[in-house]
Write a protein that holds these residues in place. Structure first.
Motif, short mmCIF file in Angstrom:
data_model
loop_
_atom_site.label_atom_id
_atom_site.label_comp_id
_atom_site.label_asym_id
_atom_site.label_seq_id
_atom_site.Cartn_x
_atom_site.Cartn_y
_atom_site.Cartn_z
N SER A 133 -9.91 -1.55 6.75
CA SER A 133 -10.34 -2.71 7.52
C SER A 133 -11.52 -2.32 8.40
O SER A 133 -11.71 -1.15 8.73
CB SER A 133 -9.19 -3.21 8.40
OG SER A 133 -8.95 -2.28 9.45
N PHE A 176 -2.53 -1.17 8.45
CA PHE A 176 -1.99 -1.76 7.23
C PHE A 176 -0.48 -1.63 7.31
O PHE A 176 0.06 -0.55 7.33
CB PHE A 176 -2.53 -1.01 6.01
CG PHE A 176 -2.05 -1.57 4.69
CD1 PHE A 176 -2.08 -2.93 4.45
CD2 PHE A 176 -1.58 -0.73 3.71
CE1 PHE A 176 -1.64 -3.44 3.24
CE2 PHE A 176 -1.14 -1.23 2.49
CZ PHE A 176 -1.18 -2.59 2.26
N ARG A 177 0.20 -2.76 7.42
CA ARG A 177 1.64 -2.73 7.59
C ARG A 177 2.31 -2.00 6.43
O ARG A 177 1.92 -2.12 5.28
CB ARG A 177 2.19 -4.15 7.68
CG ARG A 177 1.81 -4.89 8.94
CD ARG A 177 2.73 -6.08 9.13
NE ARG A 177 2.71 -6.96 7.97
CZ ARG A 177 1.86 -7.96 7.83
NH1 ARG A 177 0.94 -8.18 8.74
NH2 ARG A 177 1.90 -8.74 6.77
N ARG A 205 -1.97 -7.34 -1.33
CA ARG A 205 -1.47 -7.34 0.05
C ARG A 205 -2.52 -6.77 1.00
O ARG A 205 -2.73 -7.29 2.10
CB ARG A 205 -0.18 -6.52 0.14
CG ARG A 205 1.03 -7.19 -0.47
CD ARG A 205 1.51 -8.36 0.38
NE ARG A 205 1.84 -7.95 1.74
CZ ARG A 205 3.03 -7.47 2.10
NH1 ARG A 205 4.00 -7.37 1.19
NH2 ARG A 205 3.26 -7.13 3.34
N ALA A 206 -3.17 -5.68 0.58
CA ALA A 206 -4.19 -5.05 1.43
C ALA A 206 -5.36 -5.99 1.66
O ALA A 206 -5.83 -6.15 2.80
CB ALA A 206 -4.66 -3.75 0.79
N GLU A 238 -4.79 -8.72 4.12
CA GLU A 238 -4.82 -8.28 5.51
C GLU A 238 -6.21 -7.83 5.95
O GLU A 238 -6.38 -7.25 7.01
CB GLU A 238 -3.81 -7.16 5.73
CG GLU A 238 -2.38 -7.63 5.53
CD GLU A 238 -1.36 -6.61 5.99
OE1 GLU A 238 -1.73 -5.70 6.75
OE2 GLU A 238 -0.19 -6.73 5.61
#
Length: 255
Positions: free
Chosen positions: A14, A136-137, A182-183, A186
């Motif tokens: 990110s 990143f969860r 998913r990444a 986010e």
């Protein structure tokens, strides 16, 4: 030296993670080649932080690191707190300007260091390279492969091997697609790994904090890189960090 002939390595990261990692790398370089920056922070600013009674200064606004960071961002400290906090604020700004690190992120990093030093009987000389949470969860979805057992009465060894390999490839593609989706949801995006970041950051710190020109940096590090390569790396990192680049010493450079 730049290595050629290697495939570019892409990571999913990110913008916030890139920014924090880059600033952490800057202070890692400071700790390595210009520790007087950290010693100055400890000697002139940290004692003021340590003396303050945070619980009694504005409650939730100033009793934690996040509140302080928000106060610095909004400049509320100039109008909404007493002289003790203003003194700390002014000393911190003076420290950043003195070492050509005048940037909000540098001051927030300093407060992370204060928090670590506050709980250490004798603060270490090295910069406490603290992360600030996961960007990143955790998916809690490790890659697993379940394959039905091999029955040698009905399936040859070669057939079993081919079946497992095919199921593995299919499961791997599904897993990579799932994690990537998913990444990206986010906010993570592909970027190339920067293998020379640490080296280039040292070049920037020697110019920014010590005021050295190319000849001093070259001699100190026994560099093979040329003047333009060092200058380009310094300018690129200063732009990325949002720092005003320190002017190089005047006069004819030594070769």
């Amino acid at each position: 030296m730049t290595r050629t002939g290697f495939q570019k390595v892409l990571l999913l990261r990110s913008p916030d993670q890139r920014k924090t990692d880059t600033w952490t790398e800057l202070f890692r370089a400071v700790s390595e080649v210009c520790p007087e920056v950290i010693e100055d922070l400890k000697a002139r600013v940290f004692p003021l932080y340590r003396r303050l009674n945070w619980a009694g200064l504005g409650g939730a606004d100033y009793d934690n690191l996040e509140g302080w960071a928000e106060a610095i961002r909004s400049d509320l400290l100039h109008t909404d707190c007493d002289g003790a906090i203003l003194e700390l604020y002014d000393k911190l700004m003076a420290w950043g300007k003195r070492w050509w690190l005048h940037h909000r992120e540098a001051y927030e990093q300093a407060f992370w260091a204060f928090r670590a030093w506050e709980h250490a009987p004798e603060p270490e000389d090295d910069w406490p390279l603290l992360g600030r949470g996961d960007f990143f969860r955790v998916l809690n979805a490790a890659f697993r492969l379940e394959v039905s057992e091999w029955n040698p009465h009905l399936e040859s060894e070669s057939e079993f091997r081919l079946r497992v390999e095919a199921e593995y490839r299919e499961a791997l593609e599904r897993y990579i697609s799932f994690v990537r989706q998913r990444a990206e949801a986010e906010g993570l995006r592909e970027e190339a790994r920067r293998p020379n970041l640490g080296e280039h950051m040292v070049w920037l710190v020697l110019r920014q904090c010590k005021g050295w020109g190319y000849a001093q940096i070259r001699d100190f590090l026994d560099l093979e890189a040329g003047r333009s390569a060092v200058r380009d790396a310094q300018e690129a990192l200063a732009r990325e960090l949002g720092l005003a680049l320190r002017p190089t010493p005047r006069g004819r450079p030594k070769e």
